[in-house]
Design a protein around this motif. Structure first.
Motif, PDB file in Angstrom:
ATOM      1  N   ALA A  24       0.689  -0.636  -0.043  1.00  0.00           N
ATOM      2  CA  ALA A  24      -0.274  -0.047   0.368  1.00  0.00           C
ATOM      3  C   ALA A  24       0.679   0.891   0.163  1.00  0.00           C
ATOM      4  N   ALA A  25       0.989   1.955  -1.195  1.00  0.00           N
ATOM      5  CA  ALA A  25       1.490   3.052  -1.195  1.00  0.00           C
ATOM      6  C   ALA A  25       0.952   4.480  -0.694  1.00  0.00           C
ATOM      7  N   ILE A  26       0.834   4.223   0.643  1.00  0.00           N
ATOM      8  CA  ILE A  26      -0.044   5.722   1.315  1.00  0.00           C
ATOM      9  C   ILE A  26       0.514   6.938   1.836  1.00  0.00           C
ATOM     10  N   HIS A  27       0.809   8.010   0.931  1.00  0.00           N
ATOM     11  CA  HIS A  27       1.807   9.205   1.643  1.00  0.00           C
ATOM     12  C   HIS A  27       1.243  10.058   3.039  1.00  0.00           C
ATOM     13  N   GLY A  28       1.868  10.223   3.754  1.00  0.00           N
ATOM     14  CA  GLY A  28       1.974  10.165   5.069  1.00  0.00           C
ATOM     15  C   GLY A  28       2.909  11.198   5.022  1.00  0.00           C
ATOM     16  N   ALA A  29       3.619  12.232   5.908  1.00  0.00           N
ATOM     17  CA  ALA A  29       4.122  13.554   6.012  1.00  0.00           C
ATOM     18  C   ALA A  29       4.785  13.814   5.020  1.00  0.00           C
ATOM     19  N   ASP A  30       6.072  12.420   4.803  1.00  0.00           N
ATOM     20  CA  ASP A  30       6.506  12.960   4.224  1.00  0.00           C
ATOM     21  C   ASP A  30       6.757  11.708   3.027  1.00  0.00           C
ATOM     22  N   PRO A  31       6.304  12.112   2.481  1.00  0.00           N
ATOM     23  CA  PRO A  31       5.650  10.772   1.111  1.00  0.00           C
ATOM     24  C   PRO A  31       7.097  10.426   0.352  1.00  0.00           C
ATOM     25  N   ARG A  32       8.028  11.145   0.296  1.00  0.00           N
ATOM     26  CA  ARG A  32       9.062  10.828  -0.870  1.00  0.00           C
ATOM     27  C   ARG A  32       9.788   9.696  -0.355  1.00  0.00           C
ATOM     28  N   GLU A  33       9.730   9.294   2.300  1.00  0.00           N
ATOM     29  CA  GLU A  33      10.287   8.970   2.859  1.00  0.00           C
ATOM     30  C   GLU A  33       9.467   7.925   2.876  1.00  0.00           C
ATOM     31  N   VAL A 108       7.799   2.872  -5.271  1.00  0.00           N
ATOM     32  CA  VAL A 108       7.703   4.514  -4.346  1.00  0.00           C
ATOM     33  C   VAL A 108       7.750   3.618  -2.700  1.00  0.00           C
ATOM     34  N   PRO A 109       8.064   4.581  -1.795  1.00  0.00           N
ATOM     35  CA  PRO A 109       7.589   4.481  -0.324  1.00  0.00           C
ATOM     36  C   PRO A 109       6.719   3.647  -0.281  1.00  0.00           C
ATOM     37  N   ALA A 110       5.983   2.522   0.531  1.00  0.00           N
ATOM     38  CA  ALA A 110       4.440   1.079   0.714  1.00  0.00           C
ATOM     39  C   ALA A 110       5.431   0.261   1.989  1.00  0.00           C
TER      40      ALA A 110
END
Length: 301
Positions: A24-33, A108-110
């Motif tokens: 799951a590639a759910i964006h957080g506070a730092d979506p690139r990391e 991407v981070p996931a």
């Protein structure tokens, strides 16, 4: 599912232990990391799927009902009767390829497949009688939805631990029963294979509503299903009828929402058609491309 009541906090609640079947590639506070399981994202998807069962053709009436259910700030700030909480945070920094059907990876981070998280729905005691309807709509979403980036193509597929189906017919019956409990089943016809759910009458709403649900051929792994979704999206959508970029106007979302569910030890593609009364859905090209997409993921048309 167990209903619990706390006399101290005066709430009624029910909990949903969930397992990720696909990353799951759910964006957080730092979506690139970092990726993280976020309640606002979950709540947004839940609202979306609630809307797919609302046949209200008038936009203002729909918004008023939605704010009654989930809260809003359109006219006066209205707090939702239902609240969501997590038992613990769920984060991930591992990078996953969200376009596995292509030769060049897009990493991407996931959150990794196999991760577990428990979501709890709670209402104040004065709204206790409404908890059951919130539960049934939540379970409807858990039959069909995914979360995060590329969620319409199988990423972010979660399964409630109580959803233990031995065969496709059992999954279809579970979905039918859920729609019955919600009070929406009369709008659909049901089958045991292929097209499990089909709307009986033409769609008359400006917002996307549930049109049909298909189940395809089961695979040994969820990753195989996700790869098939990517290939189907690439091969069947050459003319953009299943969603495309419109330059400055933005993205036209796909009417086909694809996810994965584990049934009897195998992983099955679940394809849900959500659409409005747009005339493009009555064009021969759309039906041809949609059916080609379904064939690629193993649905018998």
């Amino acid at each position: 599912m167990a209903y619990q009541e706390s006399g101290v906090t005066a709430v009624a609640q029910s909990s949903y232990p969930l397992v990720l079947l696909t990353p799951a590639a759910i964006h957080g506070a730092d979506p690139r990391e970092k990726a993280e399981f976020r309640l606002p994202s979950l709540r947004g998807v839940w609202r979306y799927w609630w809307r797919t069962l609302q046949d209200e053709p008038h936009h203002e009436k729909l918004l008023a009902k939605e704010e009654e259910w989930f809260g809003g700030t359109r006219k006066t700030k209205q707090q939702s009767p239902v609240h969501l909480t997590l038992a613990r945070a769920m984060e991930g920094t591992m990078r996953e390829n969200i376009l596995p059907h292509r030769t060049s990876p897009t990493l991407v981070p996931a959150l990794p497949a196999g991760g577990e998280v428990t979501v709890t729905l709670s209402v104040r005691k004065r709204h206790q009688e409404r908890l059951a309807q919130y539960d049934w709509h939540f379970q409807y979403m858990l039959h069909l939805a995914s979360f995060g980036q590329r969620s319409r193509r199988g990423f972010g597929a979660v399964q409630w631990t109580e959803h233990q189906w031995d065969h496709v017919e059992e999954y279809g019956e579970s979905l039918r029963m859920t729609l019955e409990r919600i009070g929406a089943a009369d709008a659909f016809s049901f089958a045991e294979r292929g097209c499990l759910v089909a709307r009986r009458e033409d769609i008359a709403t400006p917002h996307p509503v549930l049109s049909a649900v298909w189940v395809g051929e089961g695979k040994e792994s969820a990753a195989e299903v996700v790869k098939a979704f990517g290939r189907a999206s690439h091969e069947a959508n050459r003319y953009g009828s299943l969603g495309y970029m419109r330059g400055k106007e933005g993205k036209l979302s796909s009417p086909l929402w694809c996810t994965v569910r584990k049934i009897g030890g195998r992983y099955y593609p679940i394809v849900t058609e959500v659409r409005n009364h747009d005339s493009r859905y009555s064009e021969p090209r759309y039906e041809r491309d949609r059916n080609r997409f379904l064939e690629i993921v193993g649905v018998r048309i």
